[in-house]
Design an enzyme around this catalytic site. Sequence first.
Site, short mmCIF file in Angstrom:
data_model
loop_
_atom_site.label_atom_id
_atom_site.label_comp_id
_atom_site.label_asym_id
_atom_site.label_seq_id
_atom_site.Cartn_x
_atom_site.Cartn_y
_atom_site.Cartn_z
N ASP A 32 36.81 45.95 44.31
CA ASP A 32 37.18 44.59 44.72
C ASP A 32 37.67 44.67 46.16
O ASP A 32 37.81 45.77 46.71
CB ASP A 32 38.28 44.02 43.80
CG ASP A 32 38.26 42.49 43.75
OD1 ASP A 32 38.27 41.86 44.82
OD2 ASP A 32 38.24 41.93 42.64
N TYR A 139 28.46 25.92 45.28
CA TYR A 139 28.59 26.97 44.26
C TYR A 139 27.39 26.93 43.31
O TYR A 139 26.76 27.96 43.03
CB TYR A 139 29.89 26.75 43.49
CG TYR A 139 30.12 27.65 42.30
CD1 TYR A 139 30.39 29.00 42.45
CD2 TYR A 139 30.10 27.13 41.00
CE1 TYR A 139 30.63 29.82 41.36
CE2 TYR A 139 30.35 27.94 39.90
CZ TYR A 139 30.61 29.28 40.09
OH TYR A 139 30.85 30.08 39.00
P1 NAD Z 1 37.72 35.29 40.24
O1 NAD Z 1 37.78 34.42 41.44
O2 NAD Z 1 38.89 35.34 39.34
O3 NAD Z 1 37.37 36.77 40.67
C1 NAD Z 1 36.39 37.05 41.62
C2 NAD Z 1 36.74 38.36 42.26
O4 NAD Z 1 35.77 38.59 43.30
C3 NAD Z 1 38.12 38.35 42.93
O5 NAD Z 1 38.90 39.42 42.44
C4 NAD Z 1 37.82 38.50 44.41
O6 NAD Z 1 38.76 39.29 45.10
C5 NAD Z 1 36.46 39.17 44.38
N1 NAD Z 1 35.70 38.94 45.62
C6 NAD Z 1 35.60 37.81 46.34
N2 NAD Z 1 34.88 38.01 47.43
C7 NAD Z 1 34.51 39.32 47.40
C8 NAD Z 1 33.76 40.13 48.28
N3 NAD Z 1 33.26 39.66 49.43
N4 NAD Z 1 33.56 41.42 47.93
C9 NAD Z 1 34.09 41.91 46.79
N5 NAD Z 1 34.83 41.20 45.95
C10 NAD Z 1 35.03 39.91 46.25
O7 NAD Z 1 36.40 34.88 39.46
P2 NAD Z 1 36.03 35.12 37.92
O8 NAD Z 1 36.45 33.92 37.18
O9 NAD Z 1 36.49 36.45 37.50
O10 NAD Z 1 34.45 35.07 38.03
C11 NAD Z 1 33.66 36.23 38.11
C12 NAD Z 1 32.22 35.78 38.17
O11 NAD Z 1 31.93 34.98 37.02
C13 NAD Z 1 31.88 34.92 39.39
O12 NAD Z 1 30.57 35.21 39.80
C14 NAD Z 1 31.93 33.51 38.84
O13 NAD Z 1 31.09 32.64 39.56
C15 NAD Z 1 31.41 33.73 37.42
N6 NAD Z 1 31.82 32.66 36.52
C16 NAD Z 1 33.14 32.50 36.20
C17 NAD Z 1 33.50 31.45 35.36
C18 NAD Z 1 34.93 31.23 34.96
O14 NAD Z 1 35.25 30.20 34.34
N7 NAD Z 1 35.85 32.15 35.27
C19 NAD Z 1 32.53 30.58 34.85
C20 NAD Z 1 31.20 30.77 35.24
C21 NAD Z 1 30.86 31.83 36.06
N1 SER Z 2 34.69 27.99 35.84
C1 SER Z 2 33.81 27.97 36.97
C2 SER Z 2 34.31 27.07 38.03
O1 SER Z 2 34.98 26.14 37.67
C3 SER Z 2 32.44 27.51 36.53
O2 SER Z 2 31.50 28.37 37.00
O3 SER Z 2 34.01 27.28 39.17
#
Ligand code: NAD
Ligand code: SER
Length: 321
Positions: A32, A139
């Site tokens: 990360d 997004y």
């Molecule tokens: P989050 O924001 O909690 O975590 C994302 C992580 O990516 C963070 O720790 C951040 O430091 C890291 N990051 C950001 N830019 C970076 C870079 N340039 N290089 C390396 N690391 C970097 O997000 P999450 O909820 O854990 O989501 C993870 C994935 O799942 C994402 O692709 C998100 O789009 C997808 N997703 C999440 C949800 C949700 O509800 N949490 C829903 C749909 C999709």
């Molecule tokens: N939980 C995510 C967001 O709200 C959906 O990809 O961005």
Amino acid sequence: MILVTGSNGQIGVDLLQALADRYGGMHIVAADLEGSNSRTPPDVRFEPLDVRSVDRVEELLTTNPIDTIYHLAGILSASGEQNPDLCWDVNIGGLRNVLRAANERSLRVFWPSSIAVFGPHTVREEAPQSARTDPDTIYGITKATGERLCRYYASHHALDVRSIRFPGVISYSAPPGGGTTDFAVEMFFGAIKDGAYDCFVSADTRLPMMYMPDAVKSVLDLMGADSDALSVRTSYNVAAFSFSAGELAEAIQKYVPDFTCTFHPDFRQEIADTWPGSIDDSVARADWNWIPEFDLDRMVRDMLTHIGQSLGVPVDISKVE
Ligand code: NAD
Ligand code: SER
């Protein structure tokens, strides 16, 4: 060996723990932007990584015997709308770097997409797997583009890349990172800490959601499936339950009767309004036997129990008013 990018994020923290439990921490590299945190499981090695740097991605894959990448690093919907260039560079530039490097080495890849691929013209309820993806947010545009990039590598290069369109993911281990569905997590902390929460979407905003144990299970199930069984190489719809923000407040009030929730929509309302209220996951169920375990009430009880314990304010989930 497994590489998990975005390992400090909401999904990363829980998926990393599940992978460490299954394969052993010494077989996992967590990566990360920032350093490892107290939630990084023992024996898991942390490496700093900006996924926008192709050289750093190459370096990590050259110096470690990685065979599978869980590529979670990304910018979520609300943060993305506030910084579209960053959202594009991380979500598309990072994915391209990972897919290209994985392809050169024939690695397996998991990458999460989102319900954000759907747009204002998608059918509102039970959006089908094959629904047209016409996102209206930056997004969503990165996720819809990313899905096509994954399918391109799968069909043109036989890369084993697999993906899931997550609903809003609800969890207690790590805070959500700038998404539109964050209210569904924040509401629990507000209810237990303050007895109140001011929600940033309207009470009737209804979205597909999933509890983290099911989200983690879906990733492990999909990655464990027979490759020949997978008919979708863009990204699979997966569903668990849907609720409106007002219904979630009521579900919490069953166990925290004094909890009050107010609703003052901000810019995130417009994002939520472009997403469907529910999605049809019958293709995932047929292809790799996807089935969620948590319904709304079970999720609420589990969240209240864990957050109550961690804040030192136990919630009695046996009492239903
Ligand atoms: P989050 O924001 O909690 O975590 C994302 C992580 O990516 C963070 O720790 C951040 O430091 C890291 N990051 C950001 N830019 C970076 C870079 N340039 N290089 C390396 N690391 C970097 O997000 P999450 O909820 O854990 O989501 C993870 C994935 O799942 C994402 O692709 C998100 O789009 C997808 N997703 C999440 C949800 C949700 O509800 N949490 C829903 C749909 C999709
Ligand atoms: N939980 C995510 C967001 O709200 C959906 O990809 O961005």
